[in-house]
Scaffold this motif. Structure first.
Motif, PDB file in Angstrom:
ATOM      1  N   ASN A  22     108.718 149.651  30.243  1.00 41.10           N
ATOM      2  CA  ASN A  22     107.836 150.187  28.899  1.00 41.10           C
ATOM      3  C   ASN A  22     106.920 149.376  28.748  1.00 41.10           C
ATOM      4  OD1 ASN A  22     109.639 152.266  28.602  1.00 41.10           O
ATOM      5  ND2 ASN A  22     110.596 151.627  26.711  1.00 41.10           N
ATOM      6  N   SER A  23     107.313 147.899  28.848  1.00 47.78           N
ATOM      7  CA  SER A  23     106.142 147.000  28.382  1.00 47.78           C
ATOM      8  C   SER A  23     104.953 146.801  29.440  1.00 47.78           C
ATOM      9  CB  SER A  23     107.015 145.493  28.658  1.00 47.78           C
ATOM     10  OG  SER A  23     105.879 144.351  28.235  1.00 47.78           O
ATOM     11  N   TRP A  24     105.563 147.163  30.716  1.00 48.62           N
ATOM     12  CA  TRP A  24     104.374 147.469  31.617  1.00 48.62           C
ATOM     13  C   TRP A  24     103.473 148.517  31.594  1.00 48.62           C
ATOM     14  CZ3 TRP A  24     103.502 151.383  35.414  1.00 48.62           C
ATOM     15  CH2 TRP A  24     102.616 150.841  36.649  1.00 48.62           C
ATOM     16  N   ILE A  25     104.054 149.773  31.107  1.00 51.69           N
ATOM     17  CA  ILE A  25     103.312 150.739  30.783  1.00 51.69           C
ATOM     18  C   ILE A  25     102.381 150.723  29.752  1.00 51.69           C
ATOM     19  CG2 ILE A  25     103.290 153.264  29.967  1.00 51.69           C
ATOM     20  CD1 ILE A  25     106.025 153.426  31.530  1.00 51.69           C
ATOM     21  N   GLN A  26     102.720 149.910  28.845  1.00 48.45           N
ATOM     22  CA  GLN A  26     101.904 149.629  27.441  1.00 48.45           C
ATOM     23  C   GLN A  26     100.831 148.885  27.894  1.00 48.45           C
ATOM     24  OE1 GLN A  26     103.696 147.192  24.544  1.00 48.45           O
ATOM     25  NE2 GLN A  26     101.982 146.940  23.194  1.00 48.45           N
TER      26      GLN A  26
END
Lengths: 503, 374
Positions: free
Chosen positions: A111-115
């Motif tokens: 999720n953080s990476w996608i952000q």
């Protein structure tokens, strides 16, 4: 449904590979390849999104384990991001990957990476440090200055392209930038000054060395891409408007008229070649005229049997006369608009005099009217009628002369002189001159007296230029319409050559 | 009205907070409220953009806030900078939140849903946030493409797109700051001088001084009918340069001769001071008998070549300036003793060099050696 999913998998592999090769599109080859494929890639993204939005994020990863890579690679390619809606669709696809309730740190990290990727797409570019510090120091964010920066960059690029075009692509400066047709059209549609500059360049050519050489003007017009671009009605209207202004400013200069005719011809050719989806109704190009008139004028004389030319001209004359005489109260631009339309179509407009001379019979009133109208659009009814009478008289004399065994320059001058009193206005003088010239070119004994007549006629530099223009235009027209008359052509060429040395 | 102003204050604070780790405490509801606020303020911007009094009130409030934080030139804006920023305050907020890694899972998920709801969401009146963000991404990529593939620095600085853009921004800011209070622009410029890379700043000033008089800047989409004249910005700059001799000296030293000539031609008020500086520089050089050239007294002095370059460029300027320069040189030469022999007065030598240069140029161009004005 199953077939779709198989297709998608195949496509997926294909695009994954492409994206790996393209990387960040930093070389000319990768850039060109990206640009060629960018539309198809967007379609693929759309299909991907349709599939992904039906799944929850875990399923997505199961089904397409490398999807993250694919999307990220696309996000690092600025050509993809800049195209149409690709950036939006990419974002939507990325959103499909976000886990609503991450169960473990791995999912949370994803999720953080996608952000991070989303943020990257929108992040400020790493400019020269000084520029970044400057804009920040002034309290500006990229969203504030991107529009202005883009405008300046595009303007500077456009002027460089123009310079390149004028200097014939000075490759010393940088690799050659040639825009595809669609890009040129886009530029002209969005940035009026670019289009205007292209037109002004054309006008410059007219007053320079290319003056009075329609063949070269035709080449130049074709190279300029203006005819193809003009298939887009908005561009056509701007170009036409500029022609209209030029005509009004120069009080109907013959060079401008000739250029309009060449341009229109190139435009019609381009229109025919244009794909079906670009065809607009005639009305969008010629809003001030009746569709029937436009349709008749747009016919190429080449597509009509020669024997029917006279008939067509009569028809054109009737339609025009109707338009002109019924609009005396200035609706839809009045006589000028009708005349302006007519002069676009050189094939017909320049043919009238010839047709009149060639018919041994009584000259048809319709053609007399058309000729008088062509040369004197502003004349009132009475004046035009007078001109028609004069022309008829001249034609009669010319017919008589053509039957006699010998011609004399003096006789011809007298014939013209009968019309050329001091109270004959310039348009009618021009008309008579052109009739005589036509006569000289076509009459069997014409070549014997041609030079003498012209010498008598051309008593000013302006008239000399006019005659040169006339001869050049006539040769050009014959060539295009396939009118073969070796004797006339030879005469015209010789006269042209001789006259050109004199100016 | 007062509630609106309070709203503005609170939102400014919110915007400042959105880049801090404090957002880790935010839940989805907070995110939603924050975005709603932004949307409301954007709506305000749209509605009252043309309404003089309200706009002025809002602007004043923001400027006050600014002043408390140290004013423009202090660096990146924590809160809202001006009324214009209100027009995309939702984008500003979204970007800050999106960049903030401290955001919790639930809040992040909700944020992304809010920002990118997907196709089919349309607003009849205004552009949706999603569209604004997509447009920003598109523009960013376009700039990226052009910057890294199609851009080359233009040797004529005033035509360079990056320089022009910076100049336009500077003029815009000056205008705004000027509206707030009369003497603010000067202080503003001074604070910029202290904080920003100076070389770039000087170039931007020069380019700003050369901008065409009536350019409409695309950043301004809502014109409230308040009088906007880019000429005023130039005046402020000229005034400030004249009032800060240290800056002006650096200006004249750092920038290329041609650019300075253009600037001085366009703004005649600068020419006396420029000429004065050149005269000072000239007087620092002394003649080295052995080498037969004019040399610097101290290492930081301006060398002969550069001095000559600048005078040469000035002599190619159009009449009022060109004549002033020649007169100045003649005067200096006279004061030195009006020598015709080289090596005694730098002014004599400069005039000689300029004349012979001009003569050679005319020969090369094939012009007649008629009346020489140099």
């Amino acid at each position: 449904m199953a077939q779709d999913s198989v297709d998608l998998s195949c496509d997926y592999q294909f695009w994954m590979q492409k994206l790996s090769v393209w990387d960040q599109a930093s070389t000319l080859e990768t850039q060109q390849d990206t640009c060629l494929h960018v539309a198809q890639f967007q379609e693929f993204l759309r299909k991907m999104y349709e599939a992904l939005k039906e799944m929850d994020s875990n399923t997505v990863i199961e089904r397409f384990p490398t999807i993250g890579q694919l999307l990220a690679k696309a996000c690092w390619n600025p050509f993809i991001l800049a195209y149409d809606e690709s950036q939006k669709i990419l974002i939507w696809c990325l959103c499909c990957l976000i886990n609503k309730e991450p169960q473990n740190s791995g999912q949370s990290k994803l999720n953080s990476w996608i952000q991070g990727v989303l943020s990257h797409i929108l992040s400020a570019l790493r400019f020269d440090k000084e520029v970044a510090l400057f804009t920040q120091g002034l309290g500006y964010a990229p969203i504030d200055y991107y529009p202005g920066l883009l405008k300046n960059m595009v303007l500077s690029l456009a002027s460089e392209l123009r310079e390149n075009h004028l200097n014939g692509f000075n490759t010393q400066r940088r690799k050659k930038i040639s825009l595809p047709m669609s890009a040129v059209v886009c530029l002209w549609l969005r940035h009026l000054p670019s289009l205007e500059k292209a037109m002004l360049h054309l006008f410059e050519k007219l007053i320079s060395s290319e003056r009075n050489c329609l063949r070269r003007i035709e080449c130049f017009i074709k190279d300029s891409s203006l005819p193809q671009a003009a298939c887009h009605p908005a561009i056509f209207r701007v170009v036409d408007e500029m022609f209209r202004c030029a005509l009004l400013e120069t009080d109907g200069a013959l060079e401008i008229i000739a250029t309009i005719q060449v341009f229109t011809q190139c435009f019609v050719e381009a229109l025919e070649k244009a794909s079906k989806q670009l065809r607009f109704a005639l009305k969008t190009y010629f809003p001030y005229t009746s569709p029937s008139l436009a349709m008749v004028l747009l016919q190429d004389p080449q597509d009509i049997p020669r024997g029917h030319w006279l008939q067509t001209l009569k028809h054109i004359s009737e339609l025009l006369r109707e338009a002109v005489e019924d609009q005396t109260h200035g609706s839809c631009g009045g006589p000028f608009e009708s005349w302006f339309l007519f002069i676009h179509f050189g094939g017909w407009a320049e043919m009238v005099a010839e047709q009149l001379l060639m018919s041994a019979a009584e000259p048809p009133t319709a053609l007399l009217w058309l000729l008088a109208f062509y040369y004197g659009p502003r004349d009132g009814r009475q004046q035009r009628a007078q001109t028609m009478v004069q022309v008829k008289a001249v034609l009669g004399h010319l017919l008589a002369m053509s039957r006699s065994s010998s011609l004399s320059a003096q006789d011809l001058q007298t014939v013209a002189g009968q019309g050329t009193d001091t109270d004959l206005r310039a348009p009618a003088q021009q008309l008579i001159r052109h009739l005589l010239l036509n006569f000289l070119l076509w009459a069997p004994g014409g070549h014997t007296i041609a030079w003498d007549v012209i010498t008598l006629m051309a008593h000013t530099a302006e008239i000399t230029h006019e005659i040169i223009g006339f001869l050049d235009q006539t040769l050009y027209r014959w060539n295009r319409l396939g009118i073969e008359s070796p004797r006339s052509e030879k005469l015209a060429r010789e006269l042209l050559k001789e006259l050109r040395t004199q100016v | 009205m007062e509630s609106l102003l309070q709203h503005l204050d609170r939102f400014s604070e919110l915007l400042a907070v959105s880049s801090t780790t404090y957002v880790s405490t935010w839940d989805p509801a907070t995110v939603r409220r924050a975005l709603q606020w932004a949307r409301y303020l954007r709506h305000i911007h749209r509605r009252f953009g043309r309404h003089g009094p309200i706009r002025t009130a809002l602007e004043r409030r923001l400027h006050n806030q600014w002043r408390q934080e140290g004013g423009f030139g202090r660096g990146p804006v924590p809160g809202l900078a001006n009324f214009q920023a209100l027009g995309h305050c939702d984008v500003l907020l979204s970007l800050r939140l999106l960049e903030n890694r401290a955001l919790g899972d639930a809040a992040r998920y909700h944020l992304v849903q809010q920002l990118f709801p997907g196709p089919g969401v349309r607003d009849a009146d205004e552009e949706t946030l999603q569209e604004s963000l997509a447009r920003l991404a598109r523009r960013r990529s376009a700039v990226h493409m052009l910057r890294f593939n199609g851009y080359r620095e233009n040797p004529n600085l005033q035509e360079d797109s990056l320089m022009k853009t910076q100049a336009e921004l500077l003029l815009e800011r000056l205008q705004e700051v000027g509206k707030a209070e009369a003497e603010r622009p000067a202080r503003f410029l001074s604070s910029l001088w202290e904080r920003l890379p100076q070389n770039n700043f000087l170039k931007v000033i020069a380019v700003a001084l050369l901008q065409p008089p009536l350019s409409r800047r695309p950043q301004e989409e809502l014109e409230p009918g308040i009088h906007k004249s880019p000429g005023e910005g130039s005046q402020v700059l000229v005034h400030w340069l004249l009032g800060n001799s240290e800056v002006f000296a650096a200006f004249c030293r750092a920038l290329p001769a041609g650019l300075l000539t253009l600037v001085t031609s366009r703004h005649p008020a600068l020419s006396p001071v420029y000429l004065g500086l050149l005269t000072d520089w000239g007087q620092r050089l002394h003649y080295d008998l052995q080498k037969g050239i004019w040399v610097e007294t101290e290492s930081q002095d301006v060398p002969w070549e550069e001095l000559h370059n600048r005078f040469q460029s000035l002599c190619q300027a159009p009449p009022p300036l060109k004549d002033k320069v020649l007169t100045a040189l003649e005067t200096c030469k006279a004061q030195d003793g009006d020598f015709e022999v080289p090596g005694l007065s730098i002014w004599t030598d400069l005039l000689l060099a300029l004349r012979s240069g001009a003569f050679r140029k005319r020969q090369v161009l094939g012009l007649s050696a008629g009346l020489s004005s140099v």
